[in-house]
Design an enzyme around this catalytic site. Structure first.
Site, PDB file in Angstrom:
ATOM      1  N   HIS A 307     -32.476  12.390 -17.492  1.00  0.00           N
ATOM      2  CA  HIS A 307     -31.561  12.565 -16.369  1.00  0.00           C
ATOM      3  C   HIS A 307     -30.929  11.212 -16.078  1.00  0.00           C
ATOM      4  CE1 HIS A 307     -30.059  13.577 -12.403  1.00  0.00           C
ATOM      5  NE2 HIS A 307     -30.178  14.830 -12.788  1.00  0.00           N
ATOM      6  N   ASP A 364     -33.421  21.829 -15.349  1.00  0.00           N
ATOM      7  CA  ASP A 364     -32.911  22.862 -16.238  1.00  0.00           C
ATOM      8  C   ASP A 364     -33.858  23.227 -17.357  1.00  0.00           C
ATOM      9  OD1 ASP A 364     -30.602  23.501 -14.974  1.00  0.00           O
ATOM     10  OD2 ASP A 364     -29.667  21.649 -15.658  1.00  0.00           O
TER      11      ASP A 364
HETATM   12  N1  ACO Z   1     -33.420  13.630 -26.138  1.00  0.00           N
HETATM   13  C1  ACO Z   1     -33.593  12.534 -26.912  1.00  0.00           C
HETATM   14  N2  ACO Z   1     -33.218  11.285 -26.536  1.00  0.00           N
HETATM   15  C2  ACO Z   1     -32.648  11.155 -25.326  1.00  0.00           C
HETATM   16  C3  ACO Z   1     -32.446  12.252 -24.469  1.00  0.00           C
HETATM   17  C4  ACO Z   1     -32.866  13.524 -24.904  1.00  0.00           C
HETATM   18  N3  ACO Z   1     -32.702  14.600 -24.145  1.00  0.00           N
HETATM   19  N4  ACO Z   1     -31.856  11.831 -23.318  1.00  0.00           N
HETATM   20  C5  ACO Z   1     -31.686  10.511 -23.452  1.00  0.00           C
HETATM   21  N5  ACO Z   1     -32.170  10.089 -24.651  1.00  0.00           N
HETATM   22  C6  ACO Z   1     -32.243   8.703 -25.147  1.00  0.00           C
HETATM   23  C7  ACO Z   1     -30.867   8.208 -25.586  1.00  0.00           C
HETATM   24  O1  ACO Z   1     -30.651   8.482 -26.957  1.00  0.00           O
HETATM   25  C8  ACO Z   1     -30.977   6.737 -25.264  1.00  0.00           C
HETATM   26  O2  ACO Z   1     -31.759   6.150 -26.276  1.00  0.00           O
HETATM   27  P1  ACO Z   1     -31.494   4.603 -26.720  1.00  0.00           P
HETATM   28  O3  ACO Z   1     -31.720   3.786 -25.485  1.00  0.00           O
HETATM   29  O4  ACO Z   1     -32.468   4.378 -27.807  1.00  0.00           O
HETATM   30  O5  ACO Z   1     -30.052   4.584 -27.181  1.00  0.00           O
HETATM   31  C9  ACO Z   1     -31.784   6.699 -23.972  1.00  0.00           C
HETATM   32  O6  ACO Z   1     -32.601   7.887 -24.017  1.00  0.00           O
HETATM   33  C10 ACO Z   1     -30.944   6.707 -22.713  1.00  0.00           C
HETATM   34  O7  ACO Z   1     -30.057   7.818 -22.777  1.00  0.00           O
HETATM   35  P2  ACO Z   1     -28.612   7.873 -22.158  1.00  0.00           P
HETATM   36  O8  ACO Z   1     -27.825   8.938 -22.854  1.00  0.00           O
HETATM   37  O9  ACO Z   1     -28.037   6.482 -22.124  1.00  0.00           O
HETATM   38  O10 ACO Z   1     -28.914   8.288 -20.680  1.00  0.00           O
HETATM   39  P3  ACO Z   1     -27.850   8.863 -19.684  1.00  0.00           P
HETATM   40  O11 ACO Z   1     -28.357   8.535 -18.329  1.00  0.00           O
HETATM   41  O12 ACO Z   1     -26.469   8.435 -20.033  1.00  0.00           O
HETATM   42  O13 ACO Z   1     -27.919  10.435 -19.959  1.00  0.00           O
HETATM   43  C11 ACO Z   1     -28.450  12.730 -19.895  1.00  0.00           C
HETATM   44  C12 ACO Z   1     -28.568  11.368 -19.203  1.00  0.00           C
HETATM   45  C13 ACO Z   1     -26.981  13.029 -20.218  1.00  0.00           C
HETATM   46  C14 ACO Z   1     -28.956  13.811 -18.941  1.00  0.00           C
HETATM   47  C15 ACO Z   1     -29.299  12.709 -21.202  1.00  0.00           C
HETATM   48  O14 ACO Z   1     -30.647  12.417 -20.885  1.00  0.00           O
HETATM   49  C16 ACO Z   1     -29.191  14.017 -21.990  1.00  0.00           C
HETATM   50  O15 ACO Z   1     -28.265  14.181 -22.761  1.00  0.00           O
HETATM   51  N6  ACO Z   1     -30.178  14.939 -21.796  1.00  0.00           N
HETATM   52  C17 ACO Z   1     -30.104  16.240 -22.428  1.00  0.00           C
HETATM   53  C18 ACO Z   1     -29.113  17.135 -21.695  1.00  0.00           C
HETATM   54  C19 ACO Z   1     -29.663  17.604 -20.370  1.00  0.00           C
HETATM   55  O16 ACO Z   1     -30.785  18.057 -20.245  1.00  0.00           O
HETATM   56  N7  ACO Z   1     -28.795  17.536 -19.332  1.00  0.00           N
HETATM   57  C20 ACO Z   1     -29.129  18.029 -17.980  1.00  0.00           C
HETATM   58  C21 ACO Z   1     -29.086  16.950 -16.982  1.00  0.00           C
HETATM   59  S1  ACO Z   1     -29.661  17.529 -15.449  1.00  0.00           S
HETATM   60  C22 ACO Z   1     -28.350  18.308 -14.765  1.00  0.00           C
HETATM   61  O17 ACO Z   1     -27.187  18.087 -15.030  1.00  0.00           O
HETATM   62  C23 ACO Z   1     -28.712  19.259 -13.725  1.00  0.00           C
END
Ligand code: ACO
Length: 428
Positions: A307, A364
């Site tokens: 998140h 979610d």
């Molecule tokens: N699976 C695997 N790796 C992940 C995931 C995941 N679900 N989420 C983040 N990471 C990793 C990234 O690859 C990144 O790794 P790195 O530092 O080695 O490059 C690190 O964790 C940080 O991730 P970011 O994408 O920079 O985090 P950000 O805050 O931008 O993204 C987000 C948050 C979009 C929710 C992300 O965690 C994601 O895509 N999750 C899956 C989709 C999801 O469940 N979305 C629902 C959000 S809740 C809502 O809207 C109600």
């Protein structure tokens, strides 16, 4: 703590005031940055460090896993309040008295009929259309049937628009689902509670009575409360920024619905279920998918994990997990998908990659499991999220207008070609 922050640019120091919130959050007020420095701006793609407004609606602390609406903890609200009370709280700032609550519900019910021509618009969509596209279009279309704009300086006008959309939106949600499943449209029953009526409008089949299951009513009520607001997320910011041009409430909400649709935001609940289905079809090997999620050359992400703000267990996920157990227990659902979800959760919580990046299950991860058990089709999950988020969007739109916020218009750092001469077609 000092009251100012200093920035030094090319040897010259500039002071900017600090702004402190009631929960001691601190921001540097850079509203005078560009003017005083002769054009310097800040850049922050994804707005990870940017506060777009001051707001009194929702407080969340992602590190500590705290979420409060107007000061009340999400845990307490989910346990003691119902969705309409929470909607009133978010929109108007305080929990309603008994009289206010009754009036609010009656006023909403009085608005819960949609112009029959909206039905014709719905009929024009193919059955294959994604419900989020349909919902966004129908919400925008409501403007055409209610063309008078809201006089935001009139409390009465504001109240009328709020109850109007809270009355009509569940009808649009239910119709969107019924159209897809080929069922005749249903208006529910005015004598039912708000959430009970939603369930009836969605599920009643023409040749039999609809019997309410209190466990499902309670679970949906909780789900809607948990989704009701989450401060400046992508869809809420979209609603605020759309409304900041003084576009009307309904079209601002339609813009928010579109923003919610994406799989990185509200669309994640659909994406979670699709991911779990795919893992099941592929033999149920969760370890394989854990490895894919960690592989930087693989675009796969574990949907429902991570998140932008929570770097701790999403407090909503804890409440929902319990509700999921109750619903599945009551309905006697033996769903292999649940086993896969539990396996993934356990592995991720123990895995160094997820631990290091503070990736926990978000709301979610579980909501889709409940919706599926309730018989809601997968592509309707994000629509259910929109139904819950509606009061939050309205509250933010109202706050933004009452605070007379300026039109949202970020700047940029241009990185394109510098000035060049036009080349005639024959010389290119
Ligand atoms: N699976 C695997 N790796 C992940 C995931 C995941 N679900 N989420 C983040 N990471 C990793 C990234 O690859 C990144 O790794 P790195 O530092 O080695 O490059 C690190 O964790 C940080 O991730 P970011 O994408 O920079 O985090 P950000 O805050 O931008 O993204 C987000 C948050 C979009 C929710 C992300 O965690 C994601 O895509 N999750 C899956 C989709 C999801 O469940 N979305 C629902 C959000 S809740 C809502 O809207 C109600």
């Amino acid at each position: 703590m000092a009251n100012t922050a200093s920035i030094e640019i090319e040897g010259k120091k500039y002071d900017f005031p600090l702004v402190k919130g009631t929960e001691n959050e601190v921001a540097i007020d850079i509203t005078k940055l560009r003017g005083s420095t002769g054009g310097v701006i800040t850049i922050d793609p994804g707005y990870k460090n940017t506060g777009s407004c001051e707001s009194a609606i929702t407080f969340l602390d992602g590190e500590k896993g705290i979420l409060r609406y107007r000061g009340y903890s999400i845990e307490e609200l989910a346990e003691k309040a119902d969705f309409l009370e929470v909607a009133y709280l978010l929109i108007f700032g305080d929990l309603p008295t008994k009289e206010q609550s009754e009036k609010f519900h009656n006023d909403i019910k009085a608005e819960a009929v949609v112009d029959e021509d909206v039905h014709k618009i719905l009929d024009a969509f193919p059955k294959s259309a994604h419900p989020m596209g349909v919902l966004s279009s129908l919400t925008a279309a409501l403007t055409a049937f209610n063309p008078s704009s809201v006089d935001v300086s009139s409390e009465e006008d504001m109240y009328k628009s709020v109850v109007r959309i809270l009355g009509k939106f569940p009808v649009l949600v239910a119709w969107t689902m019924r159209k897809k499943s080929g069922l005749p449209l249903d208006y529910g029953n005015k004598n039912l509670g708000y959430v009970e009526n939603i369930l009836k409008m969605m599920f009643k089949v023409p040749n039999e009575e609809y019997t309410q299951n209190p466990i499902l009513v309670n679970a949906l009520d909780k789900l809607l409360i948990l989704h009701a607001d989450h401060e400046q997320n992508c869809s809420t910011s979209t609603v605020r920024i759309t409304g900041s041009s003084h576009a009307g409430l309904f079209v601002s909400l339609a813009a928010g619905i579109s923003a919610l649709w994406g799989p990185l935001h509200g669309g994640a609940n659909q994406a979670v279920l699709e991911m779990l289905e795919a893992i099941k079809t592929d033999g149920g090997d969760t370890k394989k998918y854990m490895a894919k999620a960690k592989d930087k050359n693989d675009p796969f992400r574990l949907m429902g994990f991570g998140h932008r703000v929570y770097k701790n267990f999403d407090p909503r996920a804890k409440i929902i997990k319990k509700a999921a157990d109750e619903v599945l227990g009551d309905l006697g659902v033996e769903d292999p998908i649940l086993g896969i979800a539990k396996g993934l959760e356990k592995e991720a919580l123990e895995d160094q990659y997820f631990v290091d990046r503070k990736l926990y299950p978000n709301v979610d991860f579980y909501s889709g499991i409940i919706y599926r058990a309730m018989g809601i089709p997968t592509d309707m999950f994000t629509v259910m999220f929109a139904l819950g988020r509606l009061p939050g969007w309205i509250a933010h739109w109202r706050e933004m207008r009452l605070r007379k916020e300026p039109i949202g218009r970020p700047r940029q750092i241009y990185i394109g070609a510098t000035e060049r001469k036009f080349v005639p077609m024959e010389e290119r």
